[in-house]
Design a protein around this motif. Sequence first.
Motif, mmCIF file in Angstrom:
data_model
loop_
_atom_site.group_PDB
_atom_site.id
_atom_site.type_symbol
_atom_site.label_atom_id
_atom_site.label_comp_id
_atom_site.label_asym_id
_atom_site.label_seq_id
_atom_site.Cartn_x
_atom_site.Cartn_y
_atom_site.Cartn_z
ATOM 1 N N VAL A 116 3.019 13.444 -7.801
ATOM 2 C CA VAL A 116 1.627 13.023 -7.635
ATOM 3 C C VAL A 116 1.547 12.326 -6.288
ATOM 4 C CG1 VAL A 116 -0.221 11.569 -8.524
ATOM 5 C CG2 VAL A 116 1.271 12.800 -10.114
ATOM 6 N N GLU A 117 0.589 12.741 -5.482
ATOM 7 C CA GLU A 117 0.446 12.205 -4.131
ATOM 8 C C GLU A 117 -0.919 11.580 -3.936
ATOM 9 O OE1 GLU A 117 1.259 15.481 -1.533
ATOM 10 O OE2 GLU A 117 3.338 15.642 -2.195
ATOM 11 N N ASP A 118 -0.999 10.684 -2.983
ATOM 12 C CA ASP A 118 -2.251 10.029 -2.626
ATOM 13 C C ASP A 118 -3.317 11.089 -2.355
ATOM 14 O OD1 ASP A 118 -3.175 7.324 -2.321
ATOM 15 O OD2 ASP A 118 -3.509 7.777 -0.205
ATOM 16 N N GLY A 119 -4.479 10.939 -2.976
ATOM 17 C CA GLY A 119 -5.578 11.878 -2.751
ATOM 18 C C GLY A 119 -5.635 13.038 -3.727
ATOM 19 N N ASP A 120 -4.643 13.164 -4.624
ATOM 20 C CA ASP A 120 -4.645 14.259 -5.592
ATOM 21 C C ASP A 120 -5.810 14.128 -6.571
ATOM 22 O OD1 ASP A 120 -2.405 15.542 -4.627
ATOM 23 O OD2 ASP A 120 -1.057 14.849 -6.212
ATOM 24 N N LYS B 193 0.829 -1.211 0.000
ATOM 25 C CA LYS B 193 0.000 0.000 0.000
ATOM 26 C C LYS B 193 0.860 1.255 0.000
ATOM 27 C CE LYS B 193 -4.271 -1.492 0.202
ATOM 28 N NZ LYS B 193 -5.108 -1.406 -0.961
ATOM 29 N N ASP B 194 2.080 1.168 0.579
ATOM 30 C CA ASP B 194 2.975 2.319 0.606
ATOM 31 C C ASP B 194 3.527 2.636 -0.782
ATOM 32 O OD1 ASP B 194 2.641 2.524 3.346
ATOM 33 O OD2 ASP B 194 4.363 1.260 3.780
ATOM 34 N N GLN B 195 3.391 1.705 -1.700
ATOM 35 C CA GLN B 195 3.908 1.887 -3.056
ATOM 36 C C GLN B 195 2.816 2.290 -4.042
ATOM 37 O OE1 GLN B 195 7.218 1.914 -3.505
ATOM 38 N NE2 GLN B 195 7.226 1.592 -1.295
ATOM 39 N N GLU B 196 1.606 2.546 -3.535
ATOM 40 C CA GLU B 196 0.481 2.898 -4.389
ATOM 41 C C GLU B 196 -0.004 4.316 -4.143
ATOM 42 O OE1 GLU B 196 -1.573 -1.491 -4.900
ATOM 43 O OE2 GLU B 196 -2.450 -0.084 -3.477
ATOM 44 N N THR C 113 -6.108 3.666 -8.734
ATOM 45 C CA THR C 113 -4.979 3.352 -7.859
ATOM 46 C C THR C 113 -3.868 2.788 -8.728
ATOM 47 O OG1 THR C 113 -6.434 2.900 -5.991
ATOM 48 C CG2 THR C 113 -4.197 2.028 -5.855
ATOM 49 N N TRP C 114 -2.704 3.428 -8.667
ATOM 50 C CA TRP C 114 -1.554 3.015 -9.458
ATOM 51 C C TRP C 114 -0.319 2.916 -8.580
ATOM 52 C CZ3 TRP C 114 -3.899 7.462 -12.285
ATOM 53 C CH2 TRP C 114 -4.710 7.050 -13.342
ATOM 54 N N SER C 115 0.678 2.200 -9.082
ATOM 55 C CA SER C 115 1.989 2.149 -8.447
ATOM 56 C C SER C 115 2.635 3.530 -8.549
ATOM 57 C CB SER C 115 2.863 1.110 -9.165
ATOM 58 O OG SER C 115 4.218 1.276 -8.802
ATOM 59 N N LYS C 116 3.350 3.931 -7.511
ATOM 60 C CA LYS C 116 4.037 5.223 -7.532
ATOM 61 C C LYS C 116 5.066 5.292 -8.656
ATOM 62 C CE LYS C 116 3.659 6.254 -2.619
ATOM 63 N NZ LYS C 116 4.388 6.514 -1.366
ATOM 64 N N THR C 117 5.567 4.119 -9.076
ATOM 65 C CA THR C 117 6.609 4.086 -10.099
ATOM 66 C C THR C 117 6.048 3.982 -11.521
ATOM 67 O OG1 THR C 117 6.818 1.688 -9.850
ATOM 68 C CG2 THR C 117 8.292 3.067 -8.520
ATOM 69 N N MET C 118 4.717 3.915 -11.662
ATOM 70 C CA MET C 118 4.111 3.857 -12.996
ATOM 71 C C MET C 118 4.372 5.166 -13.723
ATOM 72 S SD MET C 118 0.158 2.981 -13.913
ATOM 73 C CE MET C 118 -0.141 1.923 -15.301
ATOM 74 N N LYS C 119 4.665 5.080 -15.006
ATOM 75 C CA LYS C 119 4.910 6.292 -15.785
ATOM 76 C C LYS C 119 3.595 7.057 -15.977
ATOM 77 C CE LYS C 119 9.192 5.283 -18.095
ATOM 78 N NZ LYS C 119 9.826 4.981 -16.901
ATOM 79 N N VAL C 120 3.696 8.375 -15.946
ATOM 80 C CA VAL C 120 2.532 9.251 -16.102
ATOM 81 C C VAL C 120 1.765 8.902 -17.378
ATOM 82 C CG1 VAL C 120 1.821 11.642 -16.530
ATOM 83 C CG2 VAL C 120 3.493 11.151 -14.737
ATOM 84 N N ASP D 272 4.975 15.381 -17.093
ATOM 85 C CA ASP D 272 5.824 14.738 -18.091
ATOM 86 C C ASP D 272 5.423 13.271 -18.225
ATOM 87 O OD1 ASP D 272 7.898 13.454 -19.504
ATOM 88 O OD2 ASP D 272 9.414 14.828 -18.711
ATOM 89 N N ARG D 273 4.974 12.877 -19.409
ATOM 90 C CA ARG D 273 4.474 11.521 -19.651
ATOM 91 C C ARG D 273 5.543 10.449 -19.409
ATOM 92 N NH1 ARG D 273 2.919 9.833 -24.371
ATOM 93 N NH2 ARG D 273 1.056 8.821 -23.619
ATOM 94 N N LYS D 274 6.811 10.814 -19.523
ATOM 95 C CA LYS D 274 7.893 9.832 -19.435
ATOM 96 C C LYS D 274 8.374 9.587 -18.009
ATOM 97 C CE LYS D 274 9.429 10.981 -24.036
ATOM 98 N NZ LYS D 274 10.196 11.946 -24.768
ATOM 99 N N LYS D 275 7.933 10.412 -17.076
ATOM 100 C CA LYS D 275 8.396 10.294 -15.691
ATOM 101 C C LYS D 275 7.415 9.482 -14.848
ATOM 102 C CE LYS D 275 11.070 14.547 -15.459
ATOM 103 N NZ LYS D 275 11.210 15.835 -14.776
ATOM 104 N N PRO D 276 7.919 8.823 -13.806
ATOM 105 C CA PRO D 276 7.017 8.129 -12.870
ATOM 106 C C PRO D 276 6.115 9.121 -12.138
ATOM 107 C CG PRO D 276 9.297 7.397 -12.574
ATOM 108 C CD PRO D 276 9.329 8.600 -13.483
ATOM 109 N N LEU D 277 4.945 8.647 -11.734
ATOM 110 C CA LEU D 277 3.999 9.495 -10.997
ATOM 111 C C LEU D 277 4.668 10.158 -9.801
ATOM 112 C CD1 LEU D 277 0.985 7.033 -11.131
ATOM 113 C CD2 LEU D 277 1.094 9.252 -12.280
#
Length: 89
Positions: free
Chosen positions: A70-74, A5-8, A25-32, A60-65
């Motif tokens: 991007v933060e939880d609840g945005d 959950k800490d990674q989402e 709900t996405w992984s924090k490391t998923m690309k935008v 930036d579409r190429k960067k991770p969320l």
Amino acid sequence: MAGPKDQEITVTVTAPRALEPKTFTWSKTMKVGDAAKEAAEQFGYTGGSPTFQKGDDILDRKKPLQAEKVEDGDTLDLVDAGGGVWGSR
């Protein structure tokens, strides 16, 4: 210890012409760009170069969320990074 959950990140996404926002709900490391494409498909949009706008910033579409702060609840707005306009459903 960090659990899964800490990674989402759970966010609300709004889209042009959509009456109701959707929650994702996405992984924090998923690309935008990957997250935006998934959201666009859920809203019935195809083609284009979907990305998100947070406040006045186009992400930036190429960067991770997480890298784009991007933060939880945005709440994110779905936009076409190419400046195109999506056709109707």
